[in-house]
Design a protein around this motif. Structure first.
Motif, mmCIF file in Angstrom:
data_model
loop_
_atom_site.group_PDB
_atom_site.id
_atom_site.type_symbol
_atom_site.label_atom_id
_atom_site.label_comp_id
_atom_site.label_asym_id
_atom_site.label_seq_id
_atom_site.Cartn_x
_atom_site.Cartn_y
_atom_site.Cartn_z
ATOM 1 N N GLN B 229 -8.085 128.117 25.672
ATOM 2 C CA GLN B 229 -8.778 127.259 26.625
ATOM 3 C C GLN B 229 -8.698 125.816 26.137
ATOM 4 N N TRP B 230 -8.546 124.889 27.082
ATOM 5 C CA TRP B 230 -8.520 123.488 26.719
ATOM 6 C C TRP B 230 -9.856 123.124 26.065
ATOM 7 N N GLY B 290 -13.886 126.709 31.614
ATOM 8 C CA GLY B 290 -12.855 127.286 32.471
ATOM 9 C C GLY B 290 -12.303 126.267 33.450
ATOM 10 N N SER B 293 -10.136 123.665 31.874
ATOM 11 C CA SER B 293 -8.841 124.231 31.492
ATOM 12 C C SER B 293 -7.926 124.372 32.693
ATOM 13 N N SER B 317 -4.046 127.284 32.522
ATOM 14 C CA SER B 317 -4.849 127.057 33.717
ATOM 15 C C SER B 317 -5.273 128.377 34.360
ATOM 16 N N GLY B 320 -8.048 129.708 32.509
ATOM 17 C CA GLY B 320 -9.233 128.919 32.822
ATOM 18 C C GLY B 320 -9.951 129.470 34.039
#
Lengths: 123, 507
Positions: B229-230, B290, B293, B317, B320
């Motif tokens: 996740q980002w 989420g 991301s 993504s 996410g």
């Protein structure tokens, strides 16, 4: 605060070790030292589990044949088993990590991340 | 213990033990790895189908299948549990692990040690899927990690070793942070079994216990690294891009998928929807991670020029979206998350195999090199097109069903931001999908100077890499499956309903 540190110093120590390990991973340019940082990070967690299992005045969890085993004061065995398993996992990870570092050194001739970045940028 | 109860244990033990066979047999027989892996993976797939038949009630009365290892009770023993959710994921794992072998037979990497890693990874993934114990989950998380690092590093170029080391350091930190969370849970409740924890967390500790909340935070961050996740995703594009073409489908389809499944399992079985609802900022944080991301992953995917890297950012993504759906805490969104997990796994497996096939046969790796692919390789281009459109979420496709359920769940929960993010992510997915589609179908091949296919000479005298019928059949098969499952939305709902009902029973 002082009292908390005096009675729970093992937990405080765990977070200090965690932070040192994490710092080594991030700030150190040497790949081997990064891996040592990973190891320190994991060892801090093992220490935490052992500290959780500690019982004041308890003996190690090797239970002798005793007519009344419930009356003995022993440390909790489950976290010890967990730590043993986790140590094995950690050793395997270190081995794979070192093998990768050997290969990186053979290919690029350096162990330093900044040099590695320059070499890769030139390619 | 019935026959079916043995299957979960065999699914974990057989591949891990079988991982030693290619090495041991390698002393006598060269190149036995593929055959051993093919036999074992096909057998595992067959066993999982049998297990699924039992769990979903095709054979007998249905219901979960539990294997208590060593016969110890679950208070201090370890259980392997096949319920409606874990069986579905196990089907995906064994199916993909067996199917992608159709690519590696000729496409490589070759060698017995490679297939040992393959089987070890499959066994770890199945263990992670089936385990009912939070510490055992850590061990399998690390086994999966070890297998993945080894497979990524099996690439020819030096880049793959660097990517594998980066993943090793980040992945170990992620799993270790998860282990701290497990330690906190154990401190506050004194048990490690998931079912026991689900009652012990509210009763022994209480939802507002500091240790439980801290455990939740550590577990979530640990999995956020594993699921990519980002901003903790940085290992993933490198790992997917530099892994050999035969490995990327396996890890892209399964490793993060099973980690995301494990996150869902811990969130919903151990902590439960009620914990998420009463803990301040729990759902908000999950949804925010989420949603960010989704946007960051799609945006980064749009600017990539390497197709494998673009698809890797697309995974950030799509996961996410799944994590955001977990944070919505509604039945529909949870079903959507699970369907999208399976669907994304399938589509990404197909896309990465197709990318590998194109690299072998057409010599193209970057978006602009795909020019004119549709004219020269209609089946490959067609399959990529179908899979990309399915990934965007255009019906009928598995991608549409997952996104649809998540969107409906978001509207049910009144989370308009998530509904908006889903719409935005669809647009951005379309942006990078359309770029590749346009290049394949409408840019003539002569317009750009494409790299030519590698010369078909293998220096060791073995068979050179070439596109085989098996590879093409695999790619086309996955594309057809992705569309066919688009009509199975109701079936998914019925299969997963017992699990979701149970999770939300006391809300």
């Amino acid at each position: 605060m002082i009292e908390l540190l005096a009675s729970r110093y093992a937990y405080a120590l765990m977070f200090v070790l965690l932070a040192i390990g994490l710092y080594m991973m991030i700030a150190n340019e040497n790949l081997v030292k990064k891996l040592i940082g990973v190891n320190l990070f994991q060892t801090a967690i093992f220490l935490f589990f052992v500290a959780v299992a500690y019982v004041e005045g308890g003996s190690s969890p090797v239970v002798p044949a005793d007519p009344d085993p419930g009356a003995q004061l022993i440390a909790s065995p489950l976290p010890h088993v967990i730590v043993l398993t986790a140590i094995v996992v950690g050793v395997a990870l270190t081995a794979v990590g070192l093998a990768l570092i050997v290969r990186i050194y053979a290919e690029y001739g350096t162990l330093r991340e900044d040099t590695l970045r320059e070499v890769r940028a030139d390619d | 213990m019935t026959e079916a109860a043995l299957v979960p244990a065999l699914l974990v033990v057989v591949p891990i033990l079988a991982a030693t066979i290619p090495l041991a047999l390698g002393l006598k027989v060269d190149r036995n790895g593929w055959s051993v892996a093919a036999v074992v993976c096909t057998a595992l797939f067959g066993a999982t189908i049998y297990l699924a038949a039992v769990v979903y009630g095709v054979v007998g009365s249905g219901g979960r299948v539990v294997h208590a290892l060593g016969g110890y009770p679950r208070q201090y023993g370890i259980e392997l549990v096949a319920d409606e959710l874990s069986t579905l994921i196990a089907l995906l794992v064994t199916g993909v692990a067996a199917a992608v072998l159709a690519y590696t037979r000729v496409g490589g990497p070759r060698g017995n040690t490679f297939y040992s890693g393959w089987l070890l990874l499959t066994g770890g993934l199945l263990g992670l899927t089936l385990t009912g114990d939070v510490f055992n989950m850590f061990v399998f998380l690390e086994i999966v990690g070890l297998g993945t690092y080894a497979l990524i590093a099996s690439g020819d170029g030096p880049e793959s070793a660097v990517a594998a080391l980066k993943y090793l350091i980040l992945g170990t930190v992620g799993a270790s942070i998860y282990l701290i969370g497990v330690g906190f849970l154990f401190m506050s409740t004194g048990t490690l079994n998931m079912i026991e924890l689900s009652t012990a967390v509210p009763e022994t500790a209480g939802y507002d216990h500091t240790l439980v909340r801290a455990a939740f935070a550590f577990v979530f961050v640990g999995f956020a690294i594993k699921v990519a996740q980002w901003p903790l995703h940085t290992w993933q594009p490198d790992a997917y891009q530099h892994a050999p073409d035969g490995v990327t489908p396996l890890i892209a389809a399964l490793v993060s998928t099973v980690s995301a499944y494990a996150l869902g399992r811990v969130l919903y079985t151990v902590f439960g929807p009620e914990f998420l609802a009463v803990t301040p900022y729990a759902t908000e944080v999950i949804v925010a991670v989420g949603a960010v991301s989704v946007v960051a992953g799609s945006t980064l995917a749009v600017v990539q020029r390497d197709v494998k890297r673009m698809l890797a950012y697309s995974s950030v993504s799509q996961f996410g979206l799944i994590v955001a759906a977990y944070g919505l805490v509604t039945e529909t969104a949870l079903i959507g998350a699970i369907v999208h997990l399976v669907g994304h796994g399938l589509m990404k497996a197909g896309l990465f195999v197709a990318v590998g096939v194109v690299a072998v046969g057409y010599g193209a790796r970057r978006v602009e090199e795909y020019a004119g692919l549709a004219g020269e390789r209609p089946f490959q281009a067609g399959s990529i097109a179908v899979l990309l459109i399915a990934l965007v979420g255009i019906p009928p496709s598995i991608g549409f069903i997952g996104k649809w359920y998540i969107a409906v769940g978001a509207i049910e929960a009144g989370a308009w931001i998530v509904a908006g993010v889903i719409f935005l992510s669809t647009m951005l997915t379309l942006a990078y999908a359309a770029r590749l589609l346009e290049t394949m179908y409408f840019t003539p091949a002569s317009a750009t100077d494409r790299a030519h296919a590698p010369a078909g000479v293998a220096t060791d005298g073995g068979t050179p890499s070439r596109v085989t019928v098996g590879m093409l059949a695999l790619v086309v098969g996955v594309a057809v499956t992705a569309v066919a499952l688009g009509f199975a939305g109701g079936t998914f709902f019925e299969l997963l309903d017992p699990f979701v009902e149970e999770v939300f029973a006391d809300v």
